[in-house]
Enzyme design. Structure first.
Site, PDB file in Angstrom:
ATOM      1  N   ARG A   1       2.536  -0.165 -12.441  1.00 54.86           N
ATOM      2  CA  ARG A   1       3.323   1.037 -12.730  1.00 54.86           C
ATOM      3  C   ARG A   1       3.999   0.891 -14.101  1.00 54.86           C
ATOM      4  O   ARG A   1       4.003   1.805 -14.908  1.00 54.86           O
ATOM      5  CB  ARG A   1       4.364   1.194 -11.613  1.00 54.86           C
ATOM      6  CG  ARG A   1       5.211   2.401 -11.667  1.00 54.86           C
ATOM      7  CD  ARG A   1       6.100   2.456 -10.458  1.00 54.86           C
ATOM      8  NE  ARG A   1       6.951   1.276 -10.298  1.00 54.86           N
ATOM      9  CZ  ARG A   1       7.826   1.100  -9.314  1.00 54.86           C
ATOM     10  NH1 ARG A   1       7.942   2.010  -8.371  1.00 54.86           N
ATOM     11  NH2 ARG A   1       8.565   0.011  -9.252  1.00 54.86           N
TER      12      ARG A   1
ATOM     13  N   ASP B   1       0.279 -19.705  -2.962  1.00 59.45           N
ATOM     14  CA  ASP B   1      -0.012 -18.303  -2.616  1.00 59.45           C
ATOM     15  C   ASP B   1      -1.443 -17.928  -2.999  1.00 59.45           C
ATOM     16  O   ASP B   1      -2.140 -17.241  -2.242  1.00 59.45           O
ATOM     17  CB  ASP B   1       0.963 -17.356  -3.327  1.00 59.45           C
ATOM     18  CG  ASP B   1       2.329 -17.318  -2.659  1.00 59.45           C
ATOM     19  OD1 ASP B   1       2.426 -17.657  -1.468  1.00 59.45           O
ATOM     20  OD2 ASP B   1       3.303 -16.947  -3.331  1.00 59.45           O
TER      21      ASP B   1
ATOM     22  N   LYS C   1      11.689 -18.250  -5.973  1.00 60.10           N
ATOM     23  CA  LYS C   1      10.494 -18.952  -6.461  1.00 60.10           C
ATOM     24  C   LYS C   1      10.630 -19.387  -7.930  1.00 60.10           C
ATOM     25  O   LYS C   1      10.099 -20.413  -8.320  1.00 60.10           O
ATOM     26  CB  LYS C   1       9.251 -18.091  -6.265  1.00 60.10           C
ATOM     27  CG  LYS C   1       8.872 -17.920  -4.778  1.00 60.10           C
ATOM     28  CD  LYS C   1       7.566 -17.169  -4.615  1.00 60.10           C
ATOM     29  CE  LYS C   1       7.268 -16.940  -3.129  1.00 60.10           C
ATOM     30  NZ  LYS C   1       5.996 -16.245  -2.913  1.00 60.10           N
TER      31      LYS C   1
ATOM     32  N   GLY D   1      -2.390  -8.720   4.630  1.00 58.34           N
ATOM     33  CA  GLY D   1      -2.106 -10.011   4.020  1.00 58.34           C
ATOM     34  C   GLY D   1      -1.603 -11.090   4.970  1.00 58.34           C
ATOM     35  O   GLY D   1      -1.121 -12.126   4.508  1.00 58.34           O
TER      36      GLY D   1
END
Ligand code: NDP
Length: 273
Positions: free
Chosen positions: A153, A104, A67, A236
């Site tokens: 994270r 997206d 991408k 999803g």
């Protein structure tokens, strides 16, 4: 009219459902198309794409890990692609150049709204700061949420992402975050059966939880949430179909294809495997 040619380029690519999804859209409109899977490497990506478009390709989807490379290859970009610095849809232009779009985020919005999860004025928690999270920020903000907390994270990546807009807040400690209305999981943690440990008081008012991952079974995140909240929970798959629908609309200058029947059919086919 001759058959238009499309493809999806990625690595790996054999698992991609995009050819099935685009054929199902084509049936809705009575269009005729060929849509293939193309495997490439980082070394061959640009030459593969350029060669395919030179031979008359009418559009390409781009998936992991290309991408960013597709963003660099495109000469012009949609606003969502610019925000994400990533492209999942290439559209040939009359002058031979390529327009790069990122569908997206709209795919996610279509799927949330289709399932009555509204975002205006809402307090959202976005888990993850990788490509998928980056790809949806622009369209999430367009829906005018009150705030989007971004937990990752690796905190520094969330901080970097949050610089785009004052409604984005990187989570440095869970005490920064109030009870949220919606959670969107854009991490790949469910792949390894792991879940980001969200403190349970933050779930008190939860309306929906959405995992960008999908499979034949509820993901680890969905199962974790199901046992702690009465919120609506979705995987999803509808986002995948929604992003494909936006690519279809851009290539064919058509109405947006109907997403729901295609989600139902692809889910049926996944269960058969
Ligand atoms: P990236 O590799 O770019 O990012 C992965 C993200 O997940 C990072 O934020 C990473 O955190 C985090 N992460 C990974 N493992 C864990 C863990 N065990 N605990 C907590 N955080 C973790 O992947 P993408 O952003 O491209 O994709 C993320 C997910 O979204 C994938 O599962 C993908 O399948 C899905 N996706 C679905 C789409 C759809 O249409 N439904 C479209 C695009 C993506 P850190 O930065 O700390 O490493």
């Amino acid at each position: 009219m001759s058959e238009k040619q499309f493809c999806v380029i990625g690595n790996p690519i054999a698992h991609s459902r995009s050819p099935d999804i685009h054929q199902l859209f084509a049936q809705q409109f009575g269009h005729s198309l060929s849509y293939t899977r193309q495997l490439a490497t980082m070394d061959t990506f640009a030459s593969t794409v350029t060669g395919l478009f030179r031979n008359g390709l009418a559009g390409a989807n781009v998936t992991v890990p290309f991408k960013l490379a597709a963003f660099e290859l495109a000469s012009s970009h949609s606003a969502a692609a610019l925000s994400a610095q990533a492209v999942n849809t290439l559209i040939p232009q009359a002058d031979g150049s390529l327009l790069g779009a990122n569908t997206d985020g709209l795919g996610l919005i279509h799927d949330l709204l289709r399932q009555n999860c509204t975002l205006k004025g809402k307090r959202l928690l976005l888990l993850g700061a990788g490509g998928a999270a980056r790809g949806v920020i622009h369209n999430l903000l367009e829906q005018q949420p009150e705030v989007i907390w971004i937990y990752n994270r690796t905190t520094s990546k969330a901080q970097q992402l949050a610089q785009q807009d004052e409604r984005l807040q990187a989570v440095e400690a869970w005490s920064d975050v109030a009870a949220v209305d919606g959670i969107i999981n854009a991490t790949s943690a469910s792949l390894s059966g792991q879940v980001v440990p969200i403190p349970e008081p933050l779930l008190a008012n939860l309306e929906f939880g959405y995992d960008m991952m999908y499979g034949t079974e509820p993901t680890a995140f969905m199962q974790w949430l199901q046992s702690r909240s009465n919120a609506f929970i979705s995987d999803g798959l509808g986002m995948l179909v929604g992003q494909a629908a936006e690519s279809y609309r851009l290539w064919w200058h058509s109405e947006l294809p109907s997403i729901e029947p295609v989600v139902t059919e692809i889910r049926r086919r996944l269960a058969e495997r």
